[in-house]
Design an enzyme around this catalytic site. Structure first.
Site, PDB file in Angstrom:
ATOM      1  CG  ASN A  14      -2.190  -0.867   0.909  1.00  0.00           C
ATOM      2  OD1 ASN A  14      -3.059  -0.478   0.122  1.00  0.00           O
ATOM      3  ND2 ASN A  14      -2.229  -2.046   1.497  1.00  0.00           N
ATOM      4  CG  MET A  91      -0.132  -5.645  11.376  1.00  0.00           C
ATOM      5  SD  MET A  91      -1.887  -5.658  10.894  1.00  0.00           S
ATOM      6  CE  MET A  91      -1.780  -6.368   9.255  1.00  0.00           C
ATOM      7  CB  ILE A  94      -2.624   4.615  17.260  1.00  0.00           C
ATOM      8  CG1 ILE A  94      -3.944   5.202  16.803  1.00  0.00           C
ATOM      9  CG2 ILE A  94      -1.843   4.012  16.084  1.00  0.00           C
ATOM     10  CD1 ILE A  94      -3.764   6.371  15.836  1.00  0.00           C
ATOM     11  CG  HIS A 110      -9.835  -3.711   8.219  1.00  0.00           C
ATOM     12  ND1 HIS A 110      -8.937  -4.216   9.139  1.00  0.00           N
ATOM     13  CD2 HIS A 110     -10.838  -4.614   8.136  1.00  0.00           C
ATOM     14  CE1 HIS A 110      -9.387  -5.367   9.589  1.00  0.00           C
ATOM     15  NE2 HIS A 110     -10.544  -5.623   9.001  1.00  0.00           N
TER      16      HIS A 110
END
Ligand code: GAR
Length: 203
Positions: A14, A91, A94, A110
């Site tokens: 990504n 992964m 936060i 996601h």
């Protein structure tokens, strides 16, 4: 010129799609100026180095708790005057302090149609559940696990012969298209949050 930081724990496809979108002019008015990982061996860091983008590795073991760890990352992002934080295969959940430091400035991708199958095993969980349709979601990050307002979603069918790998591969094709699109919308100031909904201003 807006400054984008990408946080990634893994392969960084990504991240690559976002770098490519900046390079080919799909994304304008912004640059990826920092890539951060919680894993020293993340291939995402290698991809960044290949494009001369500064990288930082934060080792969770060097910090007493999540607050301290995220505090160090927040400080680095602020020192680099980052405008937009992109979680791309990062992964970790936060902290609320991190979310508060960058209000409506943190996006995540996601590999499922949220709110179905949040967490780190979105593809495997969808397959195991037996859904016939799944997909990917780009959303704003809030304090929850994959719970923030949804910016874009796209669906694909699950085939009988799919494995986690084949399904994830097809989802990633969507991800690499959807994430740059969502970033572009954010940069253009076209996203408006109303409660749980994120509305897209079509100009
Ligand atoms: C992506 O498929 C992303 O949706 C997923 O990790 C992969 C990272 O791939 N994220 C999550 O599952 C977050 N809970 P990449 O490193 O090649 O971009």
């Amino acid at each position: 010129m807006k400054r984008i930081a990408v946080l990634a724990s893994g392969s960084g496809t990504n991240l690559q799609a976002i770098i490519d979108a900046v390079d080919d002019g799909t994304i304008t008015g912004a640059q990826v100026t920092l890539v951060i990982s919680d894993r020293e061996d993340a291939f995402a860091l290698e991809r960044a180095r290949n494009h001369n983008i500064p990288t930082m590795f934060f080792n969770r073991k060097n910090y007493a708790g999540r607050e301290e760890f995220d505090g160090a990352i927040i400080a680095a992002l602020q020192a680099q005057q980052i405008d937009l934080v992109i979680l791309a295969g990062y992964m970790r959940l936060i902290t609320p302090d991190f979310v508060a430091a960058f209000p409506q400035r943190i996006l995540n991708i996601h590999p499922s149609l949220l709110p179905a199958f949040p967490g780190t095993q979105g593809v495997a969980d969808a397959l195991a559940y037996g859904v016939k349709v799944t997909g990917c979601t780009v959303h704003f990050v809030d304090e929850g696990m994959d719970t923030g307002p949804i910016i874009l979603q796209e669906a694909i069918p699950v085939n009988d012969h799919d494995t986690r790998e084949t399904l994830h591969q097809r989802i990633q094709v969507l991800e690499h298209k959807l994430y740059p699109q969502a970033i572009k919308l954010w940069l253009e100031g076209r996203l408006k949050i109303e409660g749980r909904r994120c509305l897209i201003d079509d100009n």
